[in-house]
Write a protein that holds these residues in place. Structure first.
Motif, PDB file in Angstrom:
ATOM      1  N   VAL A  70       0.836  -1.209   0.000  1.00 18.17           N
ATOM      2  CA  VAL A  70       0.000   0.000   0.000  1.00 18.17           C
ATOM      3  C   VAL A  70       0.867   1.254   0.000  1.00 18.17           C
ATOM      4  O   VAL A  70       0.593   2.203  -0.731  1.00 18.17           O
ATOM      5  N   THR A  71       1.936   1.248   0.788  1.00 23.50           N
ATOM      6  CA  THR A  71       2.794   2.432   0.816  1.00 23.50           C
ATOM      7  C   THR A  71       3.527   2.607  -0.512  1.00 23.50           C
ATOM      8  O   THR A  71       3.733   3.733  -0.959  1.00 23.50           O
TER       9      THR A  71
ATOM     10  N   ALA B  13       4.038   5.885  -5.216  1.00 28.64           N
ATOM     11  CA  ALA B  13       4.027   5.982  -6.674  1.00 28.64           C
ATOM     12  C   ALA B  13       2.967   6.981  -7.140  1.00 28.64           C
ATOM     13  O   ALA B  13       3.199   7.756  -8.081  1.00 28.64           O
ATOM     14  N   ALA B  14       1.819   6.968  -6.478  1.00 31.31           N
ATOM     15  CA  ALA B  14       0.756   7.916  -6.823  1.00 31.31           C
ATOM     16  C   ALA B  14       1.207   9.347  -6.554  1.00 31.31           C
ATOM     17  O   ALA B  14       0.985  10.247  -7.375  1.00 31.31           O
TER      18      ALA B  14
ATOM     19  N   LEU C 115      -5.150  14.792  -0.320  1.00 33.93           N
ATOM     20  CA  LEU C 115      -5.212  13.415   0.195  1.00 33.93           C
ATOM     21  C   LEU C 115      -4.007  13.107   1.080  1.00 33.93           C
ATOM     22  O   LEU C 115      -4.141  12.471   2.128  1.00 33.93           O
ATOM     23  N   ALA C 116      -2.841  13.564   0.654  1.00 31.17           N
ATOM     24  CA  ALA C 116      -1.634  13.343   1.452  1.00 31.17           C
ATOM     25  C   ALA C 116      -1.736  14.047   2.804  1.00 31.17           C
ATOM     26  O   ALA C 116      -1.350  13.488   3.838  1.00 31.17           O
ATOM     27  N   ALA C 117      -2.280  15.254   2.809  1.00 30.53           N
ATOM     28  CA  ALA C 117      -2.438  15.996   4.070  1.00 30.53           C
ATOM     29  C   ALA C 117      -3.312  15.212   5.043  1.00 30.53           C
ATOM     30  O   ALA C 117      -3.043  15.181   6.251  1.00 30.53           O
TER      31      ALA C 117
ATOM     32  N   LEU D 137      -5.155   7.160  -0.964  1.00 37.39           N
ATOM     33  CA  LEU D 137      -4.034   7.730  -1.705  1.00 37.39           C
ATOM     34  C   LEU D 137      -3.489   6.703  -2.706  1.00 37.39           C
ATOM     35  O   LEU D 137      -3.263   7.017  -3.870  1.00 37.39           O
ATOM     36  N   ALA D 138      -3.333   5.469  -2.253  1.00 37.67           N
ATOM     37  CA  ALA D 138      -2.810   4.401  -3.110  1.00 37.67           C
ATOM     38  C   ALA D 138      -3.754   4.086  -4.265  1.00 37.67           C
ATOM     39  O   ALA D 138      -3.305   3.728  -5.357  1.00 37.67           O
ATOM     40  N   SER D 139      -5.041   4.231  -4.044  1.00 33.75           N
ATOM     41  CA  SER D 139      -6.002   3.907  -5.104  1.00 33.75           C
ATOM     42  C   SER D 139      -5.839   4.830  -6.303  1.00 33.75           C
ATOM     43  O   SER D 139      -6.190   4.472  -7.419  1.00 33.75           O
ATOM     44  N   ARG D 140      -5.305   6.013  -6.098  1.00 34.13           N
ATOM     45  CA  ARG D 140      -5.056   6.921  -7.221  1.00 34.13           C
ATOM     46  C   ARG D 140      -4.042   6.311  -8.183  1.00 34.13           C
ATOM     47  O   ARG D 140      -4.134   6.480  -9.388  1.00 34.13           O
TER      48      ARG D 140
END
Length: 132
Positions: A10-11, A16-17, A33-35, A93-96
Motif C-alpha cells: 500500500v505504501t 508511486a501515486a 489526500l496526502a495531508a 491515496l494508493a487507489s489513485r
C-alpha cells in the motif's frame, strides 16, 4: 499476505501515486489526500511532511522519480506503522495509483494488408502503410 507485506504494498502504491501526480495539474487534489494521511501524526507533523512534499514537487522534473518514490514509501510506511488509523486514508491515496495503472488503451488498424498483432505496447507483424 501478511500485514507488513500488505502495508509495504500500500505504501509503495501511495508513494508511486504521489510522485506521478507531482508533475500533473491534478497535484492539488493529491496533496489534499496526502495531508489527510499526515494529519494522523498531528498538525506539526502534517505541516512538516507537506513542506517536504512541496519541495519535492517543485523539483520533480529534475529529481529521479524512483528515488523520490522510495523516499516517500519509507516515510509513509513509518507513519502508518506509528499511526495504524491512517491506513484507510493511505489506501485512498494508493487507489489513485491503481486508477492510473488501470487505464484503457485502444488500438485499431484499418486498410492494412498482412498480419498485424497488437498486444499492449508491443506490436508485431507486417503493416502496409502505403496509400492505395
Amino acid at each position: 499476505m501478511s500485514e507488513q507485506t500488505e502495508l509495504v504494498a500500500v505504501t509503495a502504491a501511495a508513494a508511486a501515486a504521489l510522485v506521478s501526480e507531482m508533475v500533473k495539474e491534478s497535484w492539488s487534489s493529491m496533496r489534499t489526500l496526502a495531508a489527510r494521511v499526515f494529519h494522523h501524526a498531528g498538525e506539526a507533523e502534517e505541516e512538516r511532511q507537506l513542506n517536504r512534499l512541496d519541495a519535492d514537487q517543485v523539483q520533480a522534473h529534475t529529481l529521479d522519480p524512483h528515488e523520490i518514490r522510495d523516499r516517500w514509501q519509507r516515510r509513509l510506511l513509518t507513519l502508518v506503522e506509528d499511526y495504524p488509523d491512517a491506513v484507510d486514508d493511505l489506501s485512498s491515496l494508493a487507489s489513485r495509483h491503481a486508477e492510473e495503472q488501470n487505464g484503457t488503451v485502444n488500438q485499431t488498424t484499418t486498410g492494412n494488408s498482412g498480419t498485424v498483432i497488437q498486444v499492449g505496447r508491443d506490436n508485431f507483424g507486417s503493416l502496409n502503410t502505403r496509400r492505395r
